[in-house]
Design a protein around this motif. Structure first.
Motif: not given
Length: 84
Positions: A44-48
């Motif tokens: 969660c919070g990873h930029v895609g």
């Protein structure tokens, strides 16, 4: 990702690509989606990055590689190039 002055600094293909992808932040819903072949675990919070046309559709309705989670800034270009 597109900016009004992109055409002054980028070629037409890169302008097109920037107009058709967006950034988003991974949520628990994104983590639950199937990801065959993914090499790095997403949190969660990873930029895609995703296609603006189909990236937010249900997984079964997306084209292959419509969504990507680059493992580093250096990988963004290659991940976008892999989108079809």
């Amino acid at each position: 990702l597109a900016l009004p002055n992109d055409h002054k600094h980028l070629n037409p293909l890169h302008c097109f690509v920037r107009r058709n992808i967006e950034l988003f932040v991974a949520t628990p819903q994104h983590l639950a989606e199937p990801a065959p072949g993914r090499k790095h675990k997403i949190q969660c919070g990873h930029v895609g990055i995703r296609c603006i046309h189909c990236g937010s559709r249900p997984v079964k309705d997306r084209i292959k590689r419509a969504v990507a989670y680059p493992s580093s800034i250096a990988r963004i270009y290659s991940q976008v190039s892999d989108m079809k």
